[in-house]
Design a protein around this motif. Structure first.
Motif, PDB file in Angstrom:
ATOM      1  N   GLU A  17     -30.827  -3.433 -53.357  1.00 56.64           N
ATOM      2  CA  GLU A  17     -30.038  -3.974 -52.534  1.00 56.64           C
ATOM      3  C   GLU A  17     -29.885  -5.379 -52.851  1.00 56.64           C
ATOM      4  OE1 GLU A  17     -31.865  -3.063 -48.349  1.00 56.64           O
ATOM      5  OE2 GLU A  17     -33.697  -3.825 -49.555  1.00 56.64           O
ATOM      6  N   TYR A  35     -29.637  -4.661 -46.431  1.00 56.47           N
ATOM      7  CA  TYR A  35     -28.542  -2.967 -46.693  1.00 56.47           C
ATOM      8  C   TYR A  35     -28.270  -3.080 -44.910  1.00 56.47           C
ATOM      9  CZ  TYR A  35     -29.531  -0.225 -50.322  1.00 56.47           C
ATOM     10  OH  TYR A  35     -29.318  -0.019 -52.252  1.00 56.47           O
ATOM     11  N   ASP A  36     -28.649  -3.632 -43.877  1.00 55.86           N
ATOM     12  CA  ASP A  36     -28.422  -3.601 -43.162  1.00 55.86           C
ATOM     13  C   ASP A  36     -28.002  -4.714 -41.997  1.00 55.86           C
ATOM     14  OD1 ASP A  36     -29.920  -1.512 -41.639  1.00 55.86           O
ATOM     15  OD2 ASP A  36     -31.734  -2.406 -41.361  1.00 55.86           O
ATOM     16  N   ALA A  39     -24.685  -3.968 -44.152  1.00 56.06           N
ATOM     17  CA  ALA A  39     -23.654  -3.354 -43.995  1.00 56.06           C
ATOM     18  C   ALA A  39     -23.288  -3.923 -42.237  1.00 56.06           C
ATOM     19  CB  ALA A  39     -24.142  -1.881 -42.726  1.00 56.06           C
ATOM     20  N   ASN A  43     -19.142  -4.815 -42.266  1.00 52.42           N
ATOM     21  CA  ASN A  43     -18.068  -3.527 -41.484  1.00 52.42           C
ATOM     22  C   ASN A  43     -17.794  -2.176 -41.647  1.00 52.42           C
ATOM     23  OD1 ASN A  43     -17.660  -3.515 -38.648  1.00 52.42           O
ATOM     24  ND2 ASN A  43     -15.613  -3.794 -39.369  1.00 52.42           N
ATOM     25  N   CYS A  44     -19.452  -1.485 -42.592  1.00 53.63           N
ATOM     26  CA  CYS A  44     -19.506  -0.365 -42.943  1.00 53.63           C
ATOM     27  C   CYS A  44     -21.009   0.044 -42.572  1.00 53.63           C
ATOM     28  CB  CYS A  44     -18.953   0.238 -44.098  1.00 53.63           C
ATOM     29  SG  CYS A  44     -20.652  -0.716 -45.389  1.00 53.63           S
ATOM     30  N   SER A  45     -20.952   0.951 -42.539  1.00 51.52           N
ATOM     31  CA  SER A  45     -22.590   2.156 -42.058  1.00 51.52           C
ATOM     32  C   SER A  45     -24.045   1.667 -43.222  1.00 51.52           C
ATOM     33  CB  SER A  45     -22.439   3.063 -42.079  1.00 51.52           C
ATOM     34  OG  SER A  45     -22.651   3.924 -43.194  1.00 51.52           O
ATOM     35  N   THR A  46     -25.212   1.653 -43.217  1.00 52.74           N
ATOM     36  CA  THR A  46     -26.165   1.430 -44.179  1.00 52.74           C
ATOM     37  C   THR A  46     -26.140   2.263 -44.991  1.00 52.74           C
ATOM     38  OG1 THR A  46     -27.644   0.140 -41.822  1.00 52.74           O
ATOM     39  CG2 THR A  46     -28.408   1.130 -44.285  1.00 52.74           C
ATOM     40  N   SER A  47     -25.785   3.808 -44.077  1.00 46.76           N
ATOM     41  CA  SER A  47     -25.439   4.890 -45.455  1.00 46.76           C
ATOM     42  C   SER A  47     -24.662   4.755 -46.419  1.00 46.76           C
ATOM     43  CB  SER A  47     -26.011   5.811 -44.593  1.00 46.76           C
ATOM     44  OG  SER A  47     -24.535   6.555 -44.115  1.00 46.76           O
ATOM     45  N   LYS A  48     -23.455   4.575 -46.323  1.00 46.61           N
ATOM     46  CA  LYS A  48     -22.315   3.809 -46.254  1.00 46.61           C
ATOM     47  C   LYS A  48     -22.435   3.472 -48.475  1.00 46.61           C
ATOM     48  CE  LYS A  48     -18.325   3.969 -48.406  1.00 46.61           C
ATOM     49  NZ  LYS A  48     -17.880   5.570 -49.065  1.00 46.61           N
ATOM     50  N   LEU A  49     -23.397   1.888 -47.951  1.00 51.22           N
ATOM     51  CA  LEU A  49     -24.097   1.131 -48.589  1.00 51.22           C
ATOM     52  C   LEU A  49     -25.209   2.100 -49.442  1.00 51.22           C
ATOM     53  CD1 LEU A  49     -24.615  -2.073 -47.003  1.00 51.22           C
ATOM     54  CD2 LEU A  49     -22.911  -1.099 -48.468  1.00 51.22           C
TER      55      LEU A  49
END
Ligand SMILES: [Zn+2]
Length: 70
Positions: A17, A35-36, A39, A43-49
């Motif tokens: 992270e 990550y949360d 994100a 402006n994207c999802s945690t899984s994207k990170l």
């Protein structure tokens, strides 16, 4: 081993992270986000990170080889 906390929610952050923070935002180690929270800022999802993190790691990015928690 030192602990690094998220600048926003104060959660413990993992080495990957931190590496991603440095990769994306530059060397501002005083304001590491988990990550949360990252994100939310991006402006994207945690899984994207996590995917991004894995991608950089597998591509051999030097920032991901550093142990920030030493
Ligand atoms: Zn957080």
């Amino acid at each position: 081993m030192k602990e690094v906390h998220c600048a926003i929610c104060n959660k413990n952050v993992k080495n990957d992270e931190i590496a991603l923070n440095v990769k994306i935002l530059g060397k501002q180690l005083g304001s590491i986000r988990c990550y949360d929270c990252l994100a939310a800022v991006m402006n994207c999802s945690t899984s994207k990170l996590t995917e991004l993190s894995d991608y950089y790691k597998s591509s051999g990015c030097n920032l991901f080889k550093i142990n920030y928690l030493q």
